[in-house]
Design an enzyme around this catalytic site. Structure first.
Site, PDB file in Angstrom:
ATOM      1  CG  ASP A   1      41.132  -0.049  17.031  1.00  0.00           C
ATOM      2  OD1 ASP A   1      40.669   0.013  18.177  1.00  0.00           O
ATOM      3  OD2 ASP A   1      41.140   0.907  16.242  1.00  0.00           O
TER       4      ASP A   1
ATOM      5  CG  ASP B   1      47.469  -0.160  12.946  1.00  0.00           C
ATOM      6  OD1 ASP B   1      46.458  -0.679  13.449  1.00  0.00           O
ATOM      7  OD2 ASP B   1      47.824   1.007  13.152  1.00  0.00           O
TER       8      ASP B   1
HETATM    9  N1  GLY Z   1      42.025   1.297  13.660  1.00  0.00           N
HETATM   10  C1  GLY Z   1      41.819   2.689  13.655  1.00  0.00           C
HETATM   11  C2  GLY Z   1      40.444   3.066  13.310  1.00  0.00           C
HETATM   12  O1  GLY Z   1      39.573   2.210  13.208  1.00  0.00           O
HETATM   13  O2  GLY Z   1      40.206   4.245  13.141  1.00  0.00           O
END
Ligand code: GLY
Length: 401
Positions: A176, A115
């Site tokens: 993601d 992330d």
């Molecule tokens: N990247 C995690 C979410 O969108 O919940």
């Protein structure tokens, strides 16, 4: 298939057939309505910010709940403050943005998560662009260095979850991650070293090969054998099932592939962005607030996720610029209108967030129709992409190679 007036009309007609004809159709936003929404957002943020001591992760009974180290969302609060600064030019927001971004400093060395783009792009990369202070640029490049430690050269993907020493999830890729690749493009541009962007391109190619289905929908997860790199198959964690389409994941994908097209000029990334976008547009109900999963059992009447609407709007605005197709912009304006008219917390004196009706993790029954910090961030990014595109370009770099 391209988004055309016909496909947008088909969406509305299809939705009517499945019984949502009574849901009011949304018209395109006027600049005045968007400015009003941004004004409301800035005032709400100004009121709440003095009491925000860490990173908002979501609301409980309309009040922010915090993470001390930022979790995966720590970039969005400073990012939101930057957007509020661009909208108002009130330097109080700038001061708050810098103080909040500073608290993320230890995370630039964190190799335990994919992330780092979410964490460092809207906060530190933006801080460097808007202040010129080189410390922010150096930290963002260090975060990119941490991120590429997660690259698996056998499967040509960036591992999503888990410490590098933990074999659990070692072969797990999620849609993601497409949003974390712009940090790598940034690092290659800043250092002149192509290794970061090369890994981003390899990851995007792998994602492009295994995630999109024939109709343009995507699963949340795709698993690989981490030792051989062999594909295993689609899966899900935050979506309804391996064959469904989690709406926020679809939004991350269409936005991320559009960004990767802008950073590389690779026409295949643009074509993939369009396939994902066309599916999302076809799946919208007339009210233009996405259901949490476009194939949820009760859809089109299922639980909503306004954050998916905000992210989709930003991606579609970018895609309209990349393709020259106005139809994407028209849908984006309708999405922003829907957020402004039906999702803002205007009528609540208690609420600390700007956008309501977001869903964090439906399968875990965690955060159902609450507020989420990324909805506030992407609402403002989307509105400013319309009202102040040059300012947004200065903050997050909308250029194409
Ligand atoms: N990247 C995690 C979410 O969108 O919940």
């Amino acid at each position: 298939m391209s988004v055309s007036r016909r496909s947008v009309l088909t969406t509305a007609a299809g939705a009517a057939v499945v019984g949502v004809a009574s849901t009011p159709a949304v018209g395109a936003a006027t600049p005045h309505a968007l400015r009003e929404a941004a004004d409301f957002a800035a005032e709400r943020i100004r009121t709440v910010a003095p009491n925000v001591t860490a990173f908002p992760v979501g609301t409980h009974f309309e009040k922010w709940v915090y993470s001390q180290n930022g979790g995966w969302v720590g970039g969005f609060w400073p990012g939101t403050l930057w957007m509020a600064w661009l909208h108002t030019r009130d330097d109080t927001f700038r001061t708050w943005a810098l103080a909040s971004a500073e608290k993320l400093a230890p995370r630039q060395y964190d190799t335990s998560t994919h992330d780092l783009g979410f964490l460092f792009y809207p906060s530190w990369a933006t801080a460097w662009r808007l202040t010129g202070d080189d410390a922010w640029r150096t930290g963002a490049v260090q975060a990119a260095e941490s991120l590429i430690q997660r690259y698996n050269p056998r499967g040509r993907f960036i591992r999503a979850w888990g410490a590098l020493t933990d074999p659990t999830n070692a072969g797990r890729v999620i849609i993601d991650t497409m949003m974390n690749l712009d940090l790598l493009a940034f690092a290659s541009r800043q250092t002149g070293d192509p290794k970061y962007l090369d890994i981003a391109v390899e990851h995007a190619r792998t994602t492009q090969r295994v995630f999109p289905r024939a109709d343009g929908s995507t699963p949340h997860v795709y698993d690989f054998d981490p030792d051989t790199g062999a594909p295993i198959g689609p899966n899900t964690v935050q979506g309804y099932s391996p064959t469904s389409c989690w709406s926020r994941g679809q939004a991350w994908g269409l936005y991320g592939f559009t960004t990767m097209y802008r950073r590389t000029g690779n026409a295949e990334f643009l074509a993939t962005a369009r396939r994902l976008a066309d599916f999302a547009v076809r799946s919208l109900t007339p009210d233009h607030v996405p259901v949490w999963d476009y194939r949820a059992p009760q859809q089109p009447h299922d639980i909503k996720d306004a954050s998916a609407g905000a992210i989709t709007a930003c991606g579609l605005l970018d895609l309209a610029d990349a393709t020259g197709r106005r139809s994407y912009r028209e849908v984006a304006l309708r999405l922003l209108t829907a957020l402004a008219e039906t999702c803002l917390t205007r009528n609540s004196a208690r609420a600390e967030a700007v956008v309501a009706r977001c869903t964090r993790h439906r399968p875990n029954e965690d955060g159902i129709e609450i507020s989420l910090p990324y909805a506030d961030y992407y609402l403002l990014e989307g509105i400013l992409r319309v009202l102040r595109p040059h300012e947004v370009d200065r903050a997050i770099d909308l250029s194409t190679v």
